[in-house]
Design an enzyme around this catalytic site. Structure first.
Site, PDB file in Angstrom:
ATOM      1  CG  ASP A 113      38.707  26.682  46.214  1.00 45.31           C
ATOM      2  OD1 ASP A 113      38.707  26.875  44.992  1.00 45.31           O
ATOM      3  OD2 ASP A 113      37.739  26.974  46.953  1.00 45.31           O
TER       4      ASP A 113
ATOM      5  CE  LYS B 268      34.129  31.678  41.672  1.00 42.38           C
ATOM      6  NZ  LYS B 268      32.963  32.472  41.968  1.00 42.38           N
TER       7      LYS B 268
ATOM      8  CD1 TRP C 181      34.658  31.703  48.633  1.00 40.48           C
ATOM      9  CD2 TRP C 181      33.217  29.991  48.689  1.00 40.48           C
ATOM     10  NE1 TRP C 181      33.478  32.124  48.063  1.00 40.48           N
ATOM     11  CE2 TRP C 181      32.578  31.093  48.090  1.00 40.48           C
ATOM     12  CE3 TRP C 181      32.503  28.807  48.840  1.00 40.48           C
ATOM     13  CZ2 TRP C 181      31.252  31.032  47.637  1.00 40.48           C
ATOM     14  CZ3 TRP C 181      31.187  28.748  48.389  1.00 40.48           C
ATOM     15  CH2 TRP C 181      30.582  29.847  47.794  1.00 40.48           C
TER      16      TRP C 181
HETATM   17  N1  PLP Z   1      35.597  28.202  46.095  1.00 38.67           N
HETATM   18  C1  PLP Z   1      35.654  29.515  45.814  1.00 38.67           C
HETATM   19  C2  PLP Z   1      36.953  30.236  46.016  1.00 38.67           C
HETATM   20  C3  PLP Z   1      34.542  30.185  45.314  1.00 38.67           C
HETATM   21  O1  PLP Z   1      34.611  31.482  45.011  1.00 38.67           O
HETATM   22  C4  PLP Z   1      33.341  29.461  45.125  1.00 38.67           C
HETATM   23  C5  PLP Z   1      32.141  30.113  44.582  1.00 38.67           C
HETATM   24  O2  PLP Z   1      32.065  31.276  44.324  1.00 38.67           O
HETATM   25  C6  PLP Z   1      33.318  28.111  45.468  1.00 38.67           C
HETATM   26  C7  PLP Z   1      34.464  27.501  45.934  1.00 38.67           C
HETATM   27  C8  PLP Z   1      32.070  27.301  45.308  1.00 38.67           C
HETATM   28  O3  PLP Z   1      31.862  27.055  43.982  1.00 38.67           O
HETATM   29  P1  PLP Z   1      30.513  26.418  43.419  1.00 38.67           P
HETATM   30  O4  PLP Z   1      29.441  27.445  43.563  1.00 38.67           O
HETATM   31  O5  PLP Z   1      30.874  26.108  42.007  1.00 38.67           O
HETATM   32  O6  PLP Z   1      30.229  25.200  44.225  1.00 38.67           O
END
Ligand code: PLP
Length: 368
Positions: free
Chosen positions: A175, A199, A106
């Site tokens: 994040d 989550k 991520w």
């Molecule tokens: N950041 C993290 C730590 C994630 O686990 C995720 C998705 O699982 C995201 C960002 C991306 O999120 P989204 O699918 O809502 O764009």
């Protein structure tokens, strides 16, 4: 109502507290005597405004968010913020540089997206596997960077920061999509925190952004208006139609967290649940293998292989089939890494984790 027998260990969208689902079910058709559903409600109505304000108040209370921070409820997911963060913050300094820690899928995606808007410096040598956090003494931070970015919990690889990076005054951005409200956080150490709700705090559709006021108003001119923190802050997240139902569900989940002891109680529970699984892995003499350094093992997502370090495909399939027969679902590791991953977000109970631990022991015994 018939009790649900399934235990959902999914990485997200993930398990919600059953009491939240029941309340949403009760209120679905006629919300609080309004005669309509939240799904049908105008986002400009006083009823929805109450929902929005209550959700923000709960979040401020649970995280002790200082008054000089704005709370935004946006669409576009965590991925939307991979773009919104550089679009809003990289212009804080004229040379458009930002520092990134890349410790998993991520943060790697976030850094790649940010490269569209400025000069991105990965502050540590590239990792050959996402199983550790490079020692902070090896980070080459740029004192004139616009911000330092990291992902607090890498959902795919199960790597979690158990400390807040020190940036010598440079704005810190995190994040927290997959460990938001799973433990207390000192918001004042951050310039910006964002988290998708699906989550730990609700369902898909809404992303929370907590941003210090002085960082608002520096967006690049090409920043899409729906991602512009200044516009969204001025409009109380109502520049355009917000994800009303997802915000409502988040409010219910936050209320549930509050009634269950807040972030401190969540932390205690999350430590207990993850320890149950890690203890079995560690006592298995290599039958179960977690590739992540102990010091940064995630309490939210526990990845492991079965049989050998790189995993025995047949054994792992048998494990997943057996789990599914016992009502335990979504344990398959992310497609990019394979193996098994147990996600233990706030709504997963100690009993749920205990059931998985018991099955892991049983499966090991059968294959000794
Ligand atoms: N950041 C993290 C730590 C994630 O686990 C995720 C998705 O699982 C995201 C960002 C991306 O999120 P989204 O699918 O809502 O764009």
């Amino acid at each position: 109502m018939e009790q649900k027998q399934t235990i959902n260990f999914g990485a997200g969208p993930a398990k919600l507290p059953p009491s939240v689902l029941l309340q949403a079910q009760r209120e679905l058709i006629n919300y609080s005597g309004t005669g309509i559903s939240v799904l049908e409600m105008s986002h400009r109505s006083s009823d929805f405004n109450k929902i929005l304000n209550q959700t923000e108040t709960l979040l401020r209370e649970l995280l002790k968010i200082p008054v000089n921070y704005k709370v935004l409820f946006l669409q576009g997911g965590g991925s939307g913020q991979f773009s919104a963060v550089p679009l809003n913050l990289i212009g804080l300094t004229p040379d458009r540089c930002a520092d990134y820690l890349v410790t998993g899928t991520w943060s790697a995606k976030a850094a790649k997206e940010a490269e569209k808007y400025g000069k991105i410096n990965v502050v540590h040598p590239k990792l050959d596997s996402y199983t550790k956090i490079p020692d902070p003494s090896s980070w080459a931070l740029n004192p004139s960077a616009s911000y330092v970015y990291y992902c607090c919990n890498e959902t795919v690889h199960g790597v979690e920061f158990n400390f807040t990076p020190e940036t010598n005054g440079v704005v810190l951005v995190s994040d927290m999509s997959s460990n938001f409200l799973s433990r207390p956080v000192d918001v004042s150490k951050f310039g910006l925190i964002f988290a998708g709700a699906q989550k730990n705090v609700g369902c898909a559709g809404v992303t929370v952004v907590i941003v210090r006021e002085d960082l608002i108003g520096h967006a690049l001119k090409e920043c899409p208006i729906v991602l512009d923190y200044k516009m969204q802050a001025e409009m109380n997240s109502l520049y355009n139609t917000p994800p009303c139902f997802s915000i409502y569900i988040m409010g219910l989940v936050l209320d549930w967290i509050k009634n269950n002891g807040g972030s401190t109680a969540m932390e205690k529970l999350n430590k207990q649940k993850s320890s149950l699984i890690y203890d079995i892995i560690d006592a298995s003499n290599g039958f179960y293998v977690c590739p992540v350094d102990r010091i940064c093992r995630s309490r939210m997502n526990v990845p492991f292989r079965i049989g050998k370090k790189e995993g025995d495909d047949a054994l792992e399939k048998e494990f997943l089939d057996g789990a599914s027969k016992r009502g335990m679902i979504s344990l398959k590791g992310h497609r990019s890494v394979g193996g098994i991953r147990a996600s233990l977000y706030n709504a997963v109970t100690l009993d749920d984790a205990g059931a998985l631990a018991a099955y892991m022991e049983e499966f090991h015994k059968e294959h000794q």
